[in-house]
Design an enzyme around this catalytic site. Structure first.
Site, mmCIF file in Angstrom:
data_model
loop_
_atom_site.group_PDB
_atom_site.id
_atom_site.type_symbol
_atom_site.label_atom_id
_atom_site.label_comp_id
_atom_site.label_asym_id
_atom_site.label_seq_id
_atom_site.Cartn_x
_atom_site.Cartn_y
_atom_site.Cartn_z
ATOM 1 N N ARG A 38 7.434 -2.750 -7.117
ATOM 2 C CA ARG A 38 7.446 -1.306 -7.338
ATOM 3 C C ARG A 38 8.002 -0.944 -8.712
ATOM 4 N NH1 ARG A 38 6.177 1.052 -2.180
ATOM 5 N NH2 ARG A 38 6.630 3.233 -2.350
ATOM 6 N N ARG A 95 8.054 11.623 -4.809
ATOM 7 C CA ARG A 95 7.475 10.267 -4.723
ATOM 8 C C ARG A 95 6.451 10.043 -5.825
ATOM 9 N NH1 ARG A 95 5.384 10.358 1.079
ATOM 10 N NH2 ARG A 95 4.558 8.287 0.657
ATOM 11 N N ARG A 138 -1.138 13.001 7.074
ATOM 12 C CA ARG A 138 -0.868 11.713 7.743
ATOM 13 C C ARG A 138 0.054 11.908 8.945
ATOM 14 N NH1 ARG A 138 1.286 6.816 4.390
ATOM 15 N NH2 ARG A 138 2.771 8.343 3.645
ATOM 16 N N ARG A 165 5.853 11.477 8.918
ATOM 17 C CA ARG A 165 6.908 10.734 8.221
ATOM 18 C C ARG A 165 7.826 11.724 7.513
ATOM 19 N NH1 ARG A 165 4.372 5.656 4.901
ATOM 20 N NH2 ARG A 165 5.744 6.471 3.290
ATOM 21 N N LYS A 209 -2.960 2.132 0.417
ATOM 22 C CA LYS A 209 -2.506 0.731 0.378
ATOM 23 C C LYS A 209 -2.288 0.182 1.794
ATOM 24 C CE LYS A 209 1.170 1.811 -2.076
ATOM 25 N NZ LYS A 209 0.975 3.285 -2.162
HETATM 26 P P1 AP5 Z 1 -1.899 5.062 3.552
HETATM 27 O O1 AP5 Z 1 -2.805 3.901 3.743
HETATM 28 O O2 AP5 Z 1 -0.719 5.168 4.445
HETATM 29 O O3 AP5 Z 1 -1.473 5.172 2.011
HETATM 30 P P2 AP5 Z 1 -0.375 4.345 1.208
HETATM 31 O O4 AP5 Z 1 -0.927 4.123 -0.161
HETATM 32 O O5 AP5 Z 1 0.060 3.146 1.988
HETATM 33 O O6 AP5 Z 1 0.732 5.452 1.132
HETATM 34 P P3 AP5 Z 1 2.272 5.383 1.455
HETATM 35 O O7 AP5 Z 1 2.702 6.821 1.461
HETATM 36 O O8 AP5 Z 1 2.585 4.605 2.697
HETATM 37 O O9 AP5 Z 1 2.775 4.641 0.220
HETATM 38 P P4 AP5 Z 1 4.135 4.683 -0.390
HETATM 39 O O10 AP5 Z 1 3.960 3.640 -1.415
HETATM 40 O O11 AP5 Z 1 4.619 5.997 -0.848
HETATM 41 O O12 AP5 Z 1 5.091 4.366 0.861
HETATM 42 P P5 AP5 Z 1 5.742 3.030 1.411
HETATM 43 O O13 AP5 Z 1 5.627 3.066 2.879
HETATM 44 O O14 AP5 Z 1 5.292 1.826 0.675
HETATM 45 O O15 AP5 Z 1 -2.799 6.378 3.664
HETATM 46 C C1 AP5 Z 1 -2.247 7.676 3.612
HETATM 47 C C2 AP5 Z 1 -3.053 8.605 4.554
HETATM 48 O O16 AP5 Z 1 -4.386 8.727 4.094
HETATM 49 C C3 AP5 Z 1 -3.141 8.091 5.997
HETATM 50 O O17 AP5 Z 1 -3.088 9.185 6.856
HETATM 51 C C4 AP5 Z 1 -4.527 7.423 6.069
HETATM 52 O O18 AP5 Z 1 -5.042 7.526 7.373
HETATM 53 C C5 AP5 Z 1 -5.330 8.238 5.069
HETATM 54 N N1 AP5 Z 1 -6.271 7.424 4.302
HETATM 55 C C6 AP5 Z 1 -6.026 6.212 3.727
HETATM 56 N N2 AP5 Z 1 -7.111 5.784 3.056
HETATM 57 C C7 AP5 Z 1 -8.064 6.745 3.186
HETATM 58 C C8 AP5 Z 1 -9.386 6.886 2.710
HETATM 59 N N3 AP5 Z 1 -9.968 5.944 1.913
HETATM 60 N N4 AP5 Z 1 -10.078 8.016 3.026
HETATM 61 C C9 AP5 Z 1 -9.500 8.968 3.796
HETATM 62 N N5 AP5 Z 1 -8.237 8.905 4.281
HETATM 63 C C10 AP5 Z 1 -7.520 7.803 3.986
HETATM 64 O O19 AP5 Z 1 7.277 3.242 0.976
HETATM 65 C C11 AP5 Z 1 8.047 4.289 1.563
HETATM 66 C C12 AP5 Z 1 9.409 4.322 0.889
HETATM 67 O O20 AP5 Z 1 10.093 3.062 1.091
HETATM 68 C C13 AP5 Z 1 9.402 4.499 -0.647
HETATM 69 O O21 AP5 Z 1 9.321 5.867 -1.016
HETATM 70 C C14 AP5 Z 1 10.745 3.854 -1.031
HETATM 71 O O22 AP5 Z 1 11.815 4.721 -0.748
HETATM 72 C C15 AP5 Z 1 10.831 2.687 -0.058
HETATM 73 N N6 AP5 Z 1 10.264 1.444 -0.614
HETATM 74 C C16 AP5 Z 1 9.173 0.764 -0.156
HETATM 75 N N7 AP5 Z 1 8.953 -0.335 -0.895
HETATM 76 C C17 AP5 Z 1 9.902 -0.344 -1.855
HETATM 77 C C18 AP5 Z 1 10.188 -1.213 -2.937
HETATM 78 N N8 AP5 Z 1 9.430 -2.293 -3.182
HETATM 79 N N9 AP5 Z 1 11.241 -0.917 -3.736
HETATM 80 C C19 AP5 Z 1 12.022 0.158 -3.506
HETATM 81 N N10 AP5 Z 1 11.805 1.040 -2.491
HETATM 82 C C20 AP5 Z 1 10.745 0.785 -1.672
#
Ligand code: AP5
Length: 216
Positions: free
Chosen positions: A88, A170, A126, A159, A13
């Site tokens: 979410r 997660r 990552r 991270r 994402k």
């Molecule tokens: P990446 O693009 O970072 O993946 P992502 O889907 O963004 O994964 P996240 O782990 O960031 O999502 P998340 O939803 O768990 O965390 P968030 O930061 O929103 O890609 C991952 C890796 O793969 C990278 O190394 C990238 O280089 C590689 N990659 C990507 N695409 C690829 C491809 N096509 N091919 C090969 N490699 C690839 O949230 C973190 C925390 O914040 C949550 O756990 C929660 O505690 C809190 N939080 C955030 N939003 C909310 C909310 N709305 N409500 C409540 N808590 C929240």
């Protein structure tokens, strides 16, 4: 146009949101990035959010939605925006529905359908820049120089929620709270499924082709 990127942790994402924002010239809003910034700056919100984020749990709705609404109000989002990490759960989706009622622009919810083995490989490899937050992967998207950010020379770190036990939680939290949004948006006929398993460039082009074709 308003694009929500939906999918499990590691679906790509954040990666897609940043590239889409550049290509479509609309801002990108990531609740995860905003929360991590608050933790880094040790704000009141950051202090409260940290304990949930480190365990891989959702930060309570009142904290996240307050921050999200402030951001939407303060930034220039009149030509649309890309959301990564919000909504979410059902309560957040309903809050967003209310916010979007006051805005023009078609809503696309892009569900990045990604298999678990790929998710685990991506999250465990990552690394992010400790200074600017840029995203890398040890194998898939390595930095040009060992463990240094290509953009700002910052040190690359893991991270805290990318450790194995936290990744498992997660994924469980995603299944329990977030996955039901797939049905929610499907019923509204706003959902588009794209495989998140492909290379990032392929996924990006599929999203751009989809929104360009539908917007004509
Ligand atoms: P990446 O693009 O970072 O993946 P992502 O889907 O963004 O994964 P996240 O782990 O960031 O999502 P998340 O939803 O768990 O965390 P968030 O930061 O929103 O890609 C991952 C890796 O793969 C990278 O190394 C990238 O280089 C590689 N990659 C990507 N695409 C690829 C491809 N096509 N091919 C090969 N490699 C690839 O949230 C973190 C925390 O914040 C949550 O756990 C929660 O505690 C809190 N939080 C955030 N939003 C909310 C909310 N709305 N409500 C409540 N808590 C929240």
């Amino acid at each position: 146009m308003i694009i929500i990127l939906l999918g499990p942790p590691g679906a790509g994402k954040g990666t897609q949101a940043k590239d889409l924002a550049q290509r479509l010239k609309v801002p990108h809003l990531s609740t995860g990035d905003l929360l991590r910034q608050n933790v880094k700056e040790n704000t009141q919100l950051g202090k409260l959010a940290k304990q949930f984020m480190e365990k891989g749990d959702l930060v309570p709705d009142n904290l996240v939605t307050g921050m999200f609404v402030e951001q939407i109000k303060s930034a220039d989002f009149k030509n649309g925006f890309i959301l990564d990490g919000y909504p979410r759960n059902l309560a957040q989706a309903k809050t967003l529905d209310e916010i979007l009622k006051q805005r023009k622009g078609r809503l696309y919810v892009i569900y990045l359908d990604t298999c678990e083995a790929i998710i685990i490989q991506r999250l465990s490899g990552r690394r992010i820049c400790s200074a600017c937050g840029a995203n890398y992967h040890l194998k898939n998207m390595p930095p040009k120089r060992d463990m240094l950010c290509d953009k700002c020379d910052g040190e690359l770190i893991q991270r805290t929620d990318d450790r194995e036990e936290t990744i498992k939680n997660r994924l469980a939290v995603y299944l329990k709270s977030t996955a039901s949004l797939i049905d929610y948006y499907e019923r509204q006929k706003k959902l588009y499924r794209i495989s998140g398993n492909d290379e990032a460039e392929i996924v990006l082009n599929k999203i751009i082709n989809l929104v360009s074709a539908e917007d004509k």
